[in-house]
Design an enzyme around this catalytic site. Structure first.
Site, PDB file in Angstrom:
ATOM      1  N   ASN A 108      49.021  25.395  45.444  1.00 16.60           N
ATOM      2  CA  ASN A 108      47.822  24.719  45.923  1.00 16.60           C
ATOM      3  C   ASN A 108      47.445  25.227  47.313  1.00 16.60           C
ATOM      4  OD1 ASN A 108      47.732  22.441  48.198  1.00 16.60           O
ATOM      5  ND2 ASN A 108      49.840  22.495  47.367  1.00 16.60           N
ATOM      6  N   PHE A 112      44.000  19.588  52.812  1.00 16.97           N
ATOM      7  CA  PHE A 112      43.831  18.187  53.251  1.00 16.97           C
ATOM      8  C   PHE A 112      42.461  17.637  52.841  1.00 16.97           C
ATOM      9  CE2 PHE A 112      46.934  18.249  57.157  1.00 16.97           C
ATOM     10  CZ  PHE A 112      48.007  18.304  56.292  1.00 16.97           C
ATOM     11  N   SER A 171      52.066  21.476  56.030  1.00 16.90           N
ATOM     12  CA  SER A 171      51.198  22.080  55.029  1.00 16.90           C
ATOM     13  C   SER A 171      50.841  23.493  55.456  1.00 16.90           C
ATOM     14  CB  SER A 171      49.916  21.259  54.870  1.00 16.90           C
ATOM     15  OG  SER A 171      48.977  21.988  54.084  1.00 16.90           O
ATOM     16  N   ASN A 173      48.234  25.069  54.411  1.00 19.94           N
ATOM     17  CA  ASN A 173      46.839  25.279  54.045  1.00 19.94           C
ATOM     18  C   ASN A 173      45.834  24.876  55.113  1.00 19.94           C
ATOM     19  OD1 ASN A 173      47.640  26.211  51.447  1.00 19.94           O
ATOM     20  ND2 ASN A 173      48.022  24.078  50.879  1.00 19.94           N
ATOM     21  N   THR A 174      46.316  24.432  56.274  1.00 20.96           N
ATOM     22  CA  THR A 174      45.468  24.207  57.442  1.00 20.96           C
ATOM     23  C   THR A 174      45.914  25.203  58.498  1.00 20.96           C
ATOM     24  OG1 THR A 174      45.153  21.853  56.959  1.00 20.96           O
ATOM     25  CG2 THR A 174      44.776  22.574  59.227  1.00 20.96           C
ATOM     26  N   LYS A 207      57.576  15.309  57.988  1.00 16.68           N
ATOM     27  CA  LYS A 207      57.708  16.207  56.838  1.00 16.68           C
ATOM     28  C   LYS A 207      57.700  17.648  57.319  1.00 16.68           C
ATOM     29  CE  LYS A 207      56.131  16.858  52.107  1.00 16.68           C
ATOM     30  NZ  LYS A 207      55.300  16.290  51.030  1.00 16.68           N
ATOM     31  N   ASN A 236      58.253  20.496  52.362  1.00 23.05           N
ATOM     32  CA  ASN A 236      56.926  20.712  51.801  1.00 23.05           C
ATOM     33  C   ASN A 236      56.932  21.972  50.923  1.00 23.05           C
ATOM     34  OD1 ASN A 236      54.069  20.534  51.458  1.00 23.05           O
ATOM     35  ND2 ASN A 236      53.868  19.687  53.516  1.00 23.05           N
TER      36      ASN A 236
END
Length: 344
Positions: A108, A112, A171, A173-174, A207, A236
């Site tokens: 993925n 967010f 994450s 993805n940011t 996390k 994660n």
């Protein structure tokens, strides 16, 4: 639940994100009553909370706190909603969620995507004081000028409706988010989070990513100890790529599911060693069976979380894991799950 193997081919005809949204819509119609009777052997006490069983739903499934009670009714001992950012954001362009069926994995790069903290707060306020532990995972908006201020705002907004708060800085993805895991940045971030929380409730978890070097692990463990974090969630998704068979293997984003299992298990052992068992650990990554959940518990996890495996095992996975744990305890001569924590 037993019908899922028959339904899965139909579900997999939809793209992954459409199927997920359809699942959330269906769960919103599900009665949230009739939870399984807790087995006292599986209760875990952590951070002042009493978890009826150690199997939790990881953040990312219920991003906007729409179905926490429906998920609790499926046998989860706790549910973590989010990641929620101060303001709504669309996330990254679609497609951004990919099933790797041959690998029993997911990639993925959602970014967010969520409806913002205000909307989720309203839902959780309406939930009131229903039984069941619901944690809130908070993050920063992609365009935030001051990301630490975003996390502090998340704490301020959500602390009265969260049984615990998870600070998500892992994450992939940011852009730049994982840089907050460096020692100086993390210390500054957690200082702001703890100041925003005020008194000792709710508990605060952190996390972390699985893609860490030994020095990073030691730094995170030291800051977590100094700032009196209540738990670490390990881990994660990963940006590394073990050998994969799916045609989606080259997609960018975070990899989860079965291929993450070994890396996440190793990071759990690493953090257990780095913390000396002084900080509770919550294991996530590649857990798809009672045996795998139990192995993480024996390796030092007080609780476990899952998400991606449900795409392949179905919504009854949590209940199956919970049903399988007592036999594993009996096999090893333990009367309660807490006795197995860190047994290895």
């Amino acid at each position: 639940m037993a019908l899922y193997p028959l339904l899965r081919p139909l579900v997999f005809r939809l793209d992954a994100e459409t199927a997920h949204r359809a699942t959330i819509s269906a769960l919103r119609l599900k009665p949230s009553s009739g939870r399984p009777t807790p087995d006292p052997r599986l209760e875990v006490k952590l951070a002042g909370l009493r978890f009826p069983n150690p199997v939790g739903l990881a953040a990312g499934f219920d991003k906007d706190a729409q179905v926490p009670d429906a998920m609790l009714s499926l046998g989860f001992g706790f549910v973590e909603v989010g990641t929620l950012t101060p303001f709504p954001q669309d996330g990254n362009p679609r497609p951004r969620l990919f099933r790797l069926a041959e690998d029993r994995a997911v990639i993925n790069r959602m970014g967010f995507n969520n409806g913002g903290q205000a909307a989720a707060l309203e839902r959780l306020l309406k939930r009131g004081h229903r039984p069941g532990i619901v944690g809130v995972n908070i993050g920063a908006n992609k365009d935030a000028v001051d990301r630490i201020a975003d996390y502090a705002k998340g704490v301020t907004v959500m602390k009265d409706v969260a049984d615990y708060l998870t600070v998500n800085i892992s994450s992939p993805n940011t852009p730049g988010l994982r840089a907050l895991q460096s020692r100086a940045s993390l210390d500054e971030l957690l200082a702001g989070v703890m100041e925003a929380r005020g008194a000792a409730r709710p508990p605060v978890f952190l996390k972390v990513a699985p893609d860490l070097e030994p020095a990073d692990i030691d730094d995170i463990a030291a800051v977590a100890h100094d700032r009196k974090l209540d738990a670490l969630i390990v881990a994660n998704t990963t940006i590394t790529r073990p050998p994969l068979q799916s045609r989606h293997a080259a997609e960018t984003g975070g990899l989860s599911g079965a291929p993450l299992h070994d890396l996440a298990a190793q990071r759990l052992r690493d953090f257990r060693s780095a913390t000396g068992g002084a900080i509770p650990l919550i294991a996530a990554g590649g857990i798809a069976s009672a045996e795998q959940a139990y192995a993480r518990i024996r390796a030092g996890a007080s609780l476990v979380q899952l998400y991606s495996a449900m795409a392949y095992e179905g919504p009854g996975l949590a209940a199956r894991i919970v049903r399988g744990l007592p036999a594993l305890l009996a096999r090893d001569g333990f009367e309660r799950i807490e006795q197995a924590i860190g047994a290895d």
